[in-house]
Design a protein around this motif. Structure first.
Motif, PDB file in Angstrom:
ATOM      1  N   LYS A  54       0.833  -1.206   0.000  1.00 35.88           N
ATOM      2  CA  LYS A  54       0.000   0.000   0.000  1.00 35.88           C
ATOM      3  C   LYS A  54       0.871   1.262   0.000  1.00 35.88           C
ATOM      4  N   ALA A  55       1.931   1.260   0.808  1.00 32.70           N
ATOM      5  CA  ALA A  55       2.826   2.418   0.873  1.00 32.70           C
ATOM      6  C   ALA A  55       3.573   2.612  -0.443  1.00 32.70           C
ATOM      7  N   LEU A  56       4.080   1.533  -0.989  1.00 32.43           N
ATOM      8  CA  LEU A  56       4.826   1.637  -2.247  1.00 32.43           C
ATOM      9  C   LEU A  56       3.911   2.067  -3.392  1.00 32.43           C
ATOM     10  N   ALA A  57       2.675   1.573  -3.398  1.00 34.06           N
ATOM     11  CA  ALA A  57       1.724   1.977  -4.437  1.00 34.06           C
ATOM     12  C   ALA A  57       1.417   3.465  -4.334  1.00 34.06           C
ATOM     13  N   ALA A  58       1.283   3.966  -3.109  1.00 33.59           N
ATOM     14  CA  ALA A  58       1.017   5.397  -2.925  1.00 33.59           C
ATOM     15  C   ALA A  58       2.185   6.238  -3.421  1.00 33.59           C
ATOM     16  N   LEU A  59       3.390   5.763  -3.238  1.00 33.67           N
ATOM     17  CA  LEU A  59       4.575   6.514  -3.651  1.00 33.67           C
ATOM     18  C   LEU A  59       4.895   6.345  -5.135  1.00 33.67           C
ATOM     19  N   ALA A  60       4.210   5.419  -5.802  1.00 32.59           N
ATOM     20  CA  ALA A  60       4.488   5.128  -7.206  1.00 32.59           C
ATOM     21  C   ALA A  60       3.751   6.091  -8.143  1.00 32.59           C
ATOM     22  N   HIS A  61       3.710   7.341  -7.767  1.00 26.75           N
ATOM     23  CA  HIS A  61       3.093   8.395  -8.579  1.00 26.75           C
ATOM     24  C   HIS A  61       3.958   9.640  -8.410  1.00 26.75           C
ATOM     25  N   GLU A  62       4.293  10.271  -9.508  1.00 27.82           N
ATOM     26  CA  GLU A  62       5.230  11.389  -9.480  1.00 27.82           C
ATOM     27  C   GLU A  62       4.811  12.497  -8.508  1.00 27.82           C
ATOM     28  N   THR A  63       3.551  12.881  -8.536  1.00 29.31           N
ATOM     29  CA  THR A  63       3.100  13.974  -7.673  1.00 29.31           C
ATOM     30  C   THR A  63       3.132  13.567  -6.210  1.00 29.31           C
ATOM     31  N   ARG A  64       2.662  12.351  -5.892  1.00 24.51           N
ATOM     32  CA  ARG A  64       2.663  11.914  -4.491  1.00 24.51           C
ATOM     33  C   ARG A  64       4.087  11.741  -3.972  1.00 24.51           C
ATOM     34  N   LEU A 121       4.010  21.057   6.922  1.00 22.45           N
ATOM     35  CA  LEU A 121       3.647  22.273   6.202  1.00 22.45           C
ATOM     36  C   LEU A 121       2.136  22.398   6.124  1.00 22.45           C
ATOM     37  N   PRO A 122       1.639  23.621   6.132  1.00 20.27           N
ATOM     38  CA  PRO A 122       0.201  23.793   5.921  1.00 20.27           C
ATOM     39  C   PRO A 122      -0.146  23.440   4.471  1.00 20.27           C
ATOM     40  N   ALA A 123      -1.342  22.910   4.271  1.00 17.70           N
ATOM     41  CA  ALA A 123      -1.760  22.471   2.940  1.00 17.70           C
ATOM     42  C   ALA A 123      -1.655  23.593   1.915  1.00 17.70           C
ATOM     43  N   GLY A 124      -2.047  24.796   2.282  1.00 16.53           N
ATOM     44  CA  GLY A 124      -1.994  25.921   1.352  1.00 16.53           C
ATOM     45  C   GLY A 124      -0.583  26.227   0.882  1.00 16.53           C
ATOM     46  N   GLN A 125       0.363  26.176   1.789  1.00 18.36           N
ATOM     47  CA  GLN A 125       1.758  26.433   1.422  1.00 18.36           C
ATOM     48  C   GLN A 125       2.283  25.322   0.526  1.00 18.36           C
ATOM     49  N   LEU A 126       1.916  24.093   0.847  1.00 17.31           N
ATOM     50  CA  LEU A 126       2.336  22.949   0.041  1.00 17.31           C
ATOM     51  C   LEU A 126       1.811  23.096  -1.391  1.00 17.31           C
ATOM     52  N   ALA A 127       0.534  23.459  -1.536  1.00 19.01           N
ATOM     53  CA  ALA A 127      -0.060  23.648  -2.860  1.00 19.01           C
ATOM     54  C   ALA A 127       0.658  24.768  -3.613  1.00 19.01           C
ATOM     55  N   LYS A 128       0.940  25.854  -2.914  1.00 20.21           N
ATOM     56  CA  LYS A 128       1.610  26.996  -3.556  1.00 20.21           C
ATOM     57  C   LYS A 128       3.036  26.634  -3.963  1.00 20.21           C
ATOM     58  N   ASP A 129       3.786  26.019  -3.039  1.00 19.15           N
ATOM     59  CA  ASP A 129       5.180  25.681  -3.321  1.00 19.15           C
ATOM     60  C   ASP A 129       5.314  24.708  -4.494  1.00 19.15           C
ATOM     61  N   LEU A 130       4.354  23.796  -4.624  1.00 17.70           N
ATOM     62  CA  LEU A 130       4.431  22.771  -5.670  1.00 17.70           C
ATOM     63  C   LEU A 130       3.600  23.124  -6.901  1.00 17.70           C
ATOM     64  N   SER A 131       2.936  24.282  -6.861  1.00 15.06           N
ATOM     65  CA  SER A 131       2.072  24.709  -7.968  1.00 15.06           C
ATOM     66  C   SER A 131       1.048  23.633  -8.327  1.00 15.06           C
ATOM     67  N   ILE A 132       0.385  23.132  -7.297  1.00 14.69           N
ATOM     68  CA  ILE A 132      -0.640  22.100  -7.465  1.00 14.69           C
ATOM     69  C   ILE A 132      -1.973  22.699  -7.033  1.00 14.69           C
ATOM     70  N   PRO A 133      -3.028  22.536  -7.837  1.00 17.26           N
ATOM     71  CA  PRO A 133      -4.338  23.019  -7.408  1.00 17.26           C
ATOM     72  C   PRO A 133      -4.763  22.352  -6.093  1.00 17.26           C
ATOM     73  N   PHE A 183      -6.502  15.346  -3.094  1.00 15.00           N
ATOM     74  CA  PHE A 183      -6.616  13.965  -3.564  1.00 15.00           C
ATOM     75  C   PHE A 183      -5.348  13.178  -3.249  1.00 15.00           C
ATOM     76  N   HIS A 184      -4.193  13.756  -3.558  1.00 15.92           N
ATOM     77  CA  HIS A 184      -2.931  13.042  -3.352  1.00 15.92           C
ATOM     78  C   HIS A 184      -2.607  12.886  -1.864  1.00 15.92           C
ATOM     79  N   LEU A 185      -2.904  13.901  -1.068  1.00 18.64           N
ATOM     80  CA  LEU A 185      -2.683  13.785   0.381  1.00 18.64           C
ATOM     81  C   LEU A 185      -3.578  12.712   0.986  1.00 18.64           C
ATOM     82  N   LYS A 186      -4.802  12.580   0.469  1.00 14.36           N
ATOM     83  CA  LYS A 186      -5.708  11.531   0.943  1.00 14.36           C
ATOM     84  C   LYS A 186      -5.108  10.151   0.668  1.00 14.36           C
ATOM     85  N   GLU A 187      -4.537   9.976  -0.507  1.00 18.41           N
ATOM     86  CA  GLU A 187      -3.918   8.694  -0.848  1.00 18.41           C
ATOM     87  C   GLU A 187      -2.704   8.407   0.048  1.00 18.41           C
TER      88      GLU A 187
END
Length: 109
Positions: free
Chosen positions: A8-18, A33-45, A51-55
């Motif tokens: 399960k852990a390896l499957a979650a990590l087997a995605h570039e964004t995650r 990090l706060p979610a907002g900062q993480l989204a801003k730093d990585l330029s992710i909506p 979705f990725h944090l849930k996984e």
């Protein structure tokens, strides 16, 4: 660690964004990090990040905590170290080799 937890852990990590998110959280250390900062730093909506944090949380690789109106995410170093240990427990053909370095203090072990 059981094999199904490792899968399960390896499957979650087997995605570039995650994998990128997880590596950033590992670098941030225990405070996370706060979610907002993480989204801003990585330029992710925000929705994509959520979705990725849930996984990653489902795989028990990240921990969320609420502080005031912000949700902070941090790497679960206990789970990360357990996965590293699982992957290396039979290395070197059974000949003892360098032990896996444990990352960060595992206060809850």
């Amino acid at each position: 660690m059981e094999m199904n937890i490792a899968i399960k852990a390896l499957a979650a990590l087997a995605h570039e964004t995650r994998l990128t998110i997880f590596r950033v959280l590992v670098q941030a250390g225990e405070p996370g990090l706060p979610a907002g900062q993480l989204a801003k730093d990585l330029s992710i909506p925000n929705a994509t990040l959520s979705f990725h944090l849930k996984e990653l949380a489902h795989a028990e690789l990240v921990i969320a905590r609420q502080e005031s109106r912000f949700i902070y995410y941090s790497a679960n170093f206990t789970a990360m170290n357990a996965l590293l240990g699982y992957l290396t427990e039979n290395c070197c053909a059974g000949i003892p080799c360098s032990p896996v370095e444990v990352c960060c203090d595992e206060k809850n072990s």
